[in-house]
Design an enzyme around this catalytic site. Sequence first.
Site, PDB file in Angstrom:
ATOM      1  CB  SER A   1      -9.100  -1.562   4.213  1.00 66.83           C
ATOM      2  OG  SER A   1      -9.456  -2.921   3.795  1.00 66.83           O
TER       3      SER A   1
ATOM      4  NE  ARG B   1      -4.120  -1.240   0.174  1.00 60.67           N
ATOM      5  CZ  ARG B   1      -4.243  -2.632  -0.270  1.00 60.67           C
ATOM      6  NH1 ARG B   1      -3.327  -3.280  -0.786  1.00 60.67           N
ATOM      7  NH2 ARG B   1      -5.457  -3.438   0.027  1.00 60.67           N
TER       8      ARG B   1
ATOM      9  CD  GLU C   1      -6.149   1.378   1.858  1.00 61.81           C
ATOM     10  OE1 GLU C   1      -6.433   1.807   0.757  1.00 61.81           O
ATOM     11  OE2 GLU C   1      -6.836   0.375   2.416  1.00 61.81           O
TER      12      GLU C   1
HETATM   13  N1  EPU Z   1     -11.412 -10.573   9.712  1.00 58.18           N
HETATM   14  C1  EPU Z   1     -12.114 -10.359  11.195  1.00 58.18           C
HETATM   15  N2  EPU Z   1     -13.217  -9.959  11.173  1.00 58.18           N
HETATM   16  C2  EPU Z   1     -13.896  -9.344   9.913  1.00 58.18           C
HETATM   17  C3  EPU Z   1     -13.118  -9.594   8.931  1.00 58.18           C
HETATM   18  C4  EPU Z   1     -11.873 -10.090   8.784  1.00 58.18           C
HETATM   19  O1  EPU Z   1     -11.519 -10.619  12.185  1.00 58.18           O
HETATM   20  O2  EPU Z   1     -15.021  -8.794  10.217  1.00 58.18           O
HETATM   21  C5  EPU Z   1     -10.053 -11.138   9.994  1.00 58.18           C
HETATM   22  C6  EPU Z   1      -9.956 -12.587   9.668  1.00 58.18           C
HETATM   23  O3  EPU Z   1      -9.032 -13.312  10.413  1.00 58.18           O
HETATM   24  C7  EPU Z   1      -9.412 -12.738   8.104  1.00 58.18           C
HETATM   25  C8  EPU Z   1      -8.491 -11.490   8.384  1.00 58.18           C
HETATM   26  O4  EPU Z   1      -9.267 -10.468   9.084  1.00 58.18           O
HETATM   27  O5  EPU Z   1      -8.972 -13.974   7.801  1.00 58.18           O
HETATM   28  C9  EPU Z   1      -8.219 -10.837   6.852  1.00 58.18           C
HETATM   29  O6  EPU Z   1      -9.600 -10.373   6.468  1.00 58.18           O
HETATM   30  P1  EPU Z   1      -9.675 -10.151   4.565  1.00 58.18           P
HETATM   31  O7  EPU Z   1      -9.401 -11.458   4.173  1.00 58.18           O
HETATM   32  O8  EPU Z   1     -11.117  -9.754   4.444  1.00 58.18           O
HETATM   33  O9  EPU Z   1      -8.527  -9.086   4.383  1.00 58.18           O
HETATM   34  P2  EPU Z   1      -7.965  -7.648   4.951  1.00 58.18           P
HETATM   35  O10 EPU Z   1      -6.737  -8.037   5.240  1.00 58.18           O
HETATM   36  O11 EPU Z   1      -8.878  -7.460   6.104  1.00 58.18           O
HETATM   37  C10 EPU Z   1      -7.276  -7.050   2.733  1.00 58.18           C
HETATM   38  C11 EPU Z   1      -7.005  -5.557   1.917  1.00 58.18           C
HETATM   39  C12 EPU Z   1      -8.425  -5.348   1.127  1.00 58.18           C
HETATM   40  C13 EPU Z   1      -8.404  -6.523   0.090  1.00 58.18           C
HETATM   41  C14 EPU Z   1      -8.585  -7.810   1.012  1.00 58.18           C
HETATM   42  C15 EPU Z   1      -8.444  -9.271   0.051  1.00 58.18           C
HETATM   43  C16 EPU Z   1      -5.824  -4.121   3.454  1.00 58.18           C
HETATM   44  C17 EPU Z   1      -6.154  -2.862   4.443  1.00 58.18           C
HETATM   45  N3  EPU Z   1      -7.096  -4.343   3.002  1.00 58.18           N
HETATM   46  O12 EPU Z   1      -8.077  -6.932   3.637  1.00 58.18           O
HETATM   47  O13 EPU Z   1      -8.464  -4.242   0.552  1.00 58.18           O
HETATM   48  O14 EPU Z   1      -9.682  -6.361  -0.501  1.00 58.18           O
HETATM   49  O15 EPU Z   1      -7.129  -7.995   1.810  1.00 58.18           O
HETATM   50  O16 EPU Z   1      -7.211  -9.284  -0.443  1.00 58.18           O
HETATM   51  O17 EPU Z   1      -4.745  -4.571   3.082  1.00 58.18           O
HETATM   52  C18 EPU Z   1      -8.836  -1.878   0.445  1.00 58.18           C
HETATM   53  O18 EPU Z   1      -7.354  -1.734   0.779  1.00 58.18           O
HETATM   54  O19 EPU Z   1      -9.630  -0.881   0.786  1.00 58.18           O
HETATM   55  C19 EPU Z   1      -9.410  -3.471   0.818  1.00 58.18           C
HETATM   56  C20 EPU Z   1     -10.434  -3.574   0.642  1.00 58.18           C
END
Ligand code: EPU
Length: 304
Positions: free
Chosen positions: A192, A113, A296
Amino acid sequence: MLGGGSNLVIGDAGFAGTVLRVATEGFALDGTRLTVAAGEVWSQVVDRAVLDHGLAGIEFLAGIPGSAGATPVQNVGAYGQEVADTITEVVAYDRRAGETVTVPAADCGFAYRHSRFKAEPDRYVVLRVTFRLSDEDGASSPVRYAEAARALGVAPGERADLCAARETVLKLRSGKGMVLDPEDHDTWSAGSFFTNPILTEAEHAAFLARVTERLGPDAQPPAYPAGEGLVKTSAAWLIDKAGFTKGYGAGPARLSGKHTLALTNRGAATAADLLALAREVQGGVAEAFGVTLVNEPVMVGVEL
Ligand code: EPU
């Protein structure tokens, strides 16, 4: 300078100045080399590359709002792909030097990012971006994200059908409220709100001790390798486990009911409402786990 405006929080006082929105058009394919104008809508660029030309490399970035020119700025990424994987060069206007420059990918300073364009926010205006895509005979790039691999029924590292990869990502994003639906307030967000924290090994060890102390020995925070001696953990998980579960909040700004990392506007939230919620979450996570979350979205006229 405004791209699509989807990753932006503007203070309630507005912005006292001239705003220039980049609305240039252009989609030029030379073999598998794709050059797009900064003003093109990113999700449409992905759709054309995948559906009209059968090209892989950005299919897991389907459904991400905003403009193509914004993608190198924060090295947009999702589901195991980021634009740094395929960008070969960025043409930008350097406002300091007063000239147009061509920046090869190696000089873009890409990281999670992040890029040199984000590091010097008032300096560059992205004009065009060139990607090296690939023709895999209808197959996708190797599927790196476990959740996407599961949904596609392939092992991590294998390829899936190119169009199925795009479809699957759109479904996963919708399920998390990350595709705008005017009817659904869970999707009224800047995506995010916080980046995933990157910790040194020492910080990570201290963090794990804190997690065990607070949640017991069975708690397993997500951990992904993030380069030499660095570990990336999950902001969504930290928020959740600090007690801010899905849908948290009682006011006009609340956590999404589908994903704790999205701060949503339930219809009439002001920037002040949103930032009050963001500060509460940031403070709660710092207190619980000793990790300070970083926003972000770009802030204009306000700070967290
Ligand atoms: N989780 C929770 N509660 C929730 C949602 C998720 O505990 O309500 C935990 C779970 O353990 C899950 C982990 O968070 O395994 C990761 O969640 P997710 O796979 O949705 O990925 P993220 O790390 O939260 C990142 C990016 C997203 C992108 C997704 C998929 C960042 C800041 N965010 O989210 O990007 O779509 O991975 O690759 O890196 C954005 O940047 O605006 C964005 C949406």
